[in-house]
Design an enzyme around this catalytic site. Structure first.
Site, PDB file in Angstrom:
ATOM      1  N   LYS A  87       0.859  -1.189   0.000  1.00 39.85           N
ATOM      2  CA  LYS A  87       0.000   0.000   0.000  1.00 39.85           C
ATOM      3  C   LYS A  87       0.892   1.235   0.000  1.00 39.85           C
ATOM      4  O   LYS A  87       1.754   1.397   0.883  1.00 39.85           O
ATOM      5  CB  LYS A  87      -0.888  -0.045   1.241  1.00 39.85           C
ATOM      6  CG  LYS A  87      -2.167   0.745   1.134  1.00 39.85           C
ATOM      7  CD  LYS A  87      -3.042   0.423   2.349  1.00 39.85           C
ATOM      8  CE  LYS A  87      -4.346   1.166   2.318  1.00 39.85           C
ATOM      9  NZ  LYS A  87      -5.100   0.983   3.576  1.00 39.85           N
TER      10      LYS A  87
HETATM   11  O1  G3P Z   1      -7.892   2.103   5.393  1.00 39.20           O
HETATM   12  C1  G3P Z   1      -8.262   3.343   4.897  1.00 39.20           C
HETATM   13  C2  G3P Z   1      -9.670   3.753   5.195  1.00 39.20           C
HETATM   14  O2  G3P Z   1     -10.525   2.673   4.995  1.00 39.20           O
HETATM   15  C3  G3P Z   1      -9.862   4.441   6.518  1.00 39.20           C
HETATM   16  O3  G3P Z   1     -11.202   4.590   6.857  1.00 39.20           O
HETATM   17  O4  G3P Z   1     -12.990   5.245   8.456  1.00 39.20           O
HETATM   18  O5  G3P Z   1     -10.591   5.822   8.952  1.00 39.20           O
HETATM   19  O6  G3P Z   1     -11.819   7.000   7.155  1.00 39.20           O
HETATM   20  P1  G3P Z   1     -11.654   5.719   7.908  1.00 39.20           P
END
Ligand code: G3P
Length: 215
Positions: A87
């Site tokens: 990633k």
């Molecule tokens: O892994 C990246 C993403 O899915 C993060 O999600 O909920 O922290 O915005 P969030």
């Protein structure tokens, strides 16, 4: 559409895997920190532990932001396990790294994508996945799902093989809308996946069937 779980929590990954619908796992440095995983050796071991639970791709995020650092970390990740996808953040050095990895046959997930232009660059560089953050766009009063629609059109226009991995997906309607639009993958917490199970008519209908079965 593939279902990935967005966590580094082994118990939740096991629960999703046992449900029989899990296609992969995404992590990020915040999710690893949340599980208390610190230090290179512990982080590497944790990625292997995740790979040993799930049948599918596991995204491991580089911390370096310079080209050489990203290449070093990414190559170490890729050697860990065949299920690992490196990633890489959507920055200039990240695009160079994605191109490098793509030429080496190392699969990548371009993360922190918030615009169609960024998604176009990631695809041009040969990213295996692009991760537009739906929820974080919604958080700032911008339509995150509209971004998924735009990327779908762009990738279909030119036949890019990069898979759209809708990230920062937080609730069941996000999942349903992503499936309607044609995202290739959603990654979300286990709670958003299990919320898809729920319907009051299912519960009341089952209660009636079970009561009638006793008659
Ligand atoms: O892994 C990246 C993403 O899915 C993060 O999600 O909920 O922290 O915005 P969030």
């Amino acid at each position: 559409m593939k279902f990935f779980i967005d966590t580094a929590n082994l118990a939740q990954i096991k629960e999703a895997q046992e449900l029989g619908i899990l296609d992969g796992v995404t992590t990020n440095p915040s999710l690893m920190a949340k599980e208390g995983i610190k230090g290179k050796d512990a982080i590497m071991k944790h990625y292997v532990d995740i790979c040993n639970i799930v049948d599918g791709d596991v995204s491991a995020e580089v911390i370096a932001t310079d080209f050489d650092g990203m290449i070093k970390e990414g190559e170490e990740f890729a050697e860990l396990h065949p299920q690992i996808v490196v990633k890489v953040p959507m920055i200039k050095e990240g695009i160079k790294a994605i191109k490098y990895f793509s030429e080496k046959g190392i699969r990548t997930n371009c993360t922190l994508v918030f615009s169609a232009g960024q998604a176009l660059l990631a695809a041009k560089a040969g990213a295996s996945y692009v991760s537009p953050f739906v929820g974080r766009l919604d958080d700032i009063s911008t339509d995150g799902l509209r971004l998924i629609e735009d990327i779908r059109v762009i990738y279909d226009n030119y036949g890019f093989a990069t898979e759209i991995l809708a990230a920062s997906v937080r609730h069941p309607m996000h999942i349903i809308e992503c499936a309607t639009i044609g995202a290739d993958v959603v990654t979300c917490p286990l709670s958003a996946i299990t919320a898809l199970l729920k319907h009051p008519l299912t519960d009341s209908g089952l209660a009636t069937f079970l009561a009638d079965a006793k008659k």
